[in-house]
Enzyme design. Structure first.
Site, short mmCIF file in Angstrom:
data_model
loop_
_atom_site.label_atom_id
_atom_site.label_comp_id
_atom_site.label_asym_id
_atom_site.label_seq_id
_atom_site.Cartn_x
_atom_site.Cartn_y
_atom_site.Cartn_z
N HIS A 1 29.58 37.34 33.66
CA HIS A 1 30.79 36.93 34.36
C HIS A 1 31.42 38.14 35.07
O HIS A 1 32.12 38.93 34.46
CB HIS A 1 31.78 36.32 33.37
CG HIS A 1 32.90 35.54 34.00
ND1 HIS A 1 33.22 35.64 35.34
CD2 HIS A 1 33.78 34.64 33.48
CE1 HIS A 1 34.25 34.84 35.60
NE2 HIS A 1 34.60 34.21 34.49
N HIS B 1 36.55 36.42 39.30
CA HIS B 1 37.87 35.86 39.01
C HIS B 1 38.87 36.85 38.42
O HIS B 1 39.84 36.46 37.77
CB HIS B 1 37.75 34.65 38.09
CG HIS B 1 36.83 33.61 38.61
ND1 HIS B 1 36.27 32.62 37.82
CD2 HIS B 1 36.32 33.40 39.86
CE1 HIS B 1 35.48 31.86 38.57
NE2 HIS B 1 35.50 32.31 39.80
N TYR C 1 38.32 39.28 36.10
CA TYR C 1 38.08 39.77 34.75
C TYR C 1 37.42 41.15 34.81
O TYR C 1 37.31 41.75 35.87
CB TYR C 1 37.27 38.74 33.97
CG TYR C 1 38.03 37.43 33.82
CD1 TYR C 1 39.23 37.39 33.10
CD2 TYR C 1 37.61 36.27 34.46
CE1 TYR C 1 39.96 36.20 32.99
CE2 TYR C 1 38.34 35.09 34.35
CZ TYR C 1 39.51 35.07 33.63
OH TYR C 1 40.24 33.91 33.54
#
Length: 382
Positions: free
Chosen positions: A185, A188, A190
């Site tokens: 990931h 977004h 993070y």
């Protein structure tokens, strides 16, 4: 007005087109998918103590039985104290959680699907004092939050090494527990994305500065994961331009900057890029109709996954913050792009959350049976 026979013929042709485009198998590393439809990762916080239970296994198995070619799990916290900010988000470390994830993978496989976990570190998005490790600090490349405030701790070289090692351990655990690949990931706002974005990465060492330097942390994570798993075990890297709370943000202002960002990750061992946008049909850069996934494929030469309000008429932010109910829409524009090989796979989030059989219905000409997504019913969606 068309006759009933011509309407029937048009419907038949649309079904045949959707089937021919979306039902094509696709190979990623050593993994062959039965179709081009991916279930996008969606956080639900249904894992008390970070341990996925039988209900989580059933939830994913239903989407596999419903025709999804590949399932990407909700974000799962890696084994680092500062990785998380909720004790109901599943983790991908610890024997209890990994045993639960093994059951999830087996359930998906029994239902005919393939599944990869998404490995996640929230970085500066962590709330101070939040579980699962309340005493853990907020960490980021420069200790700067999305809003520009200096609210946390800038990562030391040891912190960087520890996080990289935790991602690699998660990737190794995914292969050992029977998963079909792994997704990192990097989107977004993070942790990995905080390194990629100039606003949150103001480091003056080798992990900050120009685009390629800001990509170094992500590339080292990819490389460590690649070393920890088999050569043909797929590694997917998810990234986005936008951040939660910064929807107009850009980590790459041009195709050249996108190339500088993605090339090190491709060279480090990423097999595919999952390109998160809010609306898949919007062009990413001036002078071309290509969306973000189209450009990522063009500059990296790697497979790409497109995502963003597929099959819906309301984007996620309107559904979340304005309470608007989404309705199902046709996917002709999506099929146009897939036919041109602009990207290789398409990820479906809310549509599949609201209707576990979304893929099967699309592929079998039952689009009129699709159930719309309603955020207000989220707690009842299994």
């Amino acid at each position: 007005m068309p006759s009933s026979s011509s309407s029937s013929s048009s419907s038949t042709n649309s079904t045949a087109r959707a089937t021919s485009v979306l039902a094509r198998p696709f190979t990623l590393g050593g993994l062959t998918l039965r179709n081009r439809i991916v279930m996008a990762p969606m956080t639900r916080e249904f894992s008390p103590g970070g341990v996925p239970g039988a209900d989580v296994a059933e939830y994913y198995a239903r989407r596999a039985a419903g025709g999804a070619g590949l399932i990407v799990t909700e974000g799962t916290y890696i084994g680092h104290d500062s990785a998380g900010t909720s004790d109901r988000v599943p983790r991908f470390h610890g024997e209890d959680a990994l045993a639960g994830w093994s059951e999830v993978a087996q359930a998906v496989h029994r239902a005919g699907g393939k599944i990869v976990p998404q490995l996640w570190h929230v970085g500066m998005a962590r709330a101070a004092g939040a579980p699962p490790v309340p005493q853990a600090p907020q960490l980021g490349p420069s200790g700067i939050s999305i809003d520009g405030s200096a609210a946390g701790k800038a990562m030391t070289s040891q912190d960087v090494d520890d996080v990289i090692a935790a991602f690699a351990a998660g990737a190794a655990a995914a292969e050992a527990r029977g998963f079909d690949g792994v997704e990192l990931h990097g989107a977004h706002g993070y942790l990995i994305d905080q390194f990629l974005w100039a606003r949150t990465n103001q480091r003056s060492d080798g992990y900050g500065g120009d685009t390629a330097s800001r990509a170094r942390f992500a590339a080292e994570i990819v490389a460590a994961c690649r070393q920890a798993v088999s050569p043909d075990f797929p590694i997917i890297f998810r990234f986005s331009q936008w951040k939660m709370g910064a929807y107009e943000a850009k980590i790459a202002e041009s195709p050249q900057e996108l190339d500088a960002l993605l090339t090190p990750l491709a060279e480090a061992g990423a097999d595919a890029f999952h390109c998160s946008t809010r609306r898949f049909w919007l062009p990413e850069f001036d002078g071309s109709d290509l969306n973000l996934a189209g450009w990522a494929k063009k500059v990296s030469g790697k497979a790409t996954i497109s995502v963003g309000s597929v099959g819906l008429d309301v984007d996620f932010t309107k559904a979340l913050f304005q309470g608007e109910r989404s309705s199902a829409t046709d996917i002709a524009a999506l099929l146009d792009r897939l036919e041109r090989d602009e990207f290789d796979l398409v990820a479906v989030g809310r549509s599949m959350l609201g209707d576990p059989e979304w893929a099967a219905k699309i592929l079998s000409g039952r689009a009129d049976e699709l159930k719309p997504f309603d955020l207000r019913a989220l707690g009842t969606l299994y």
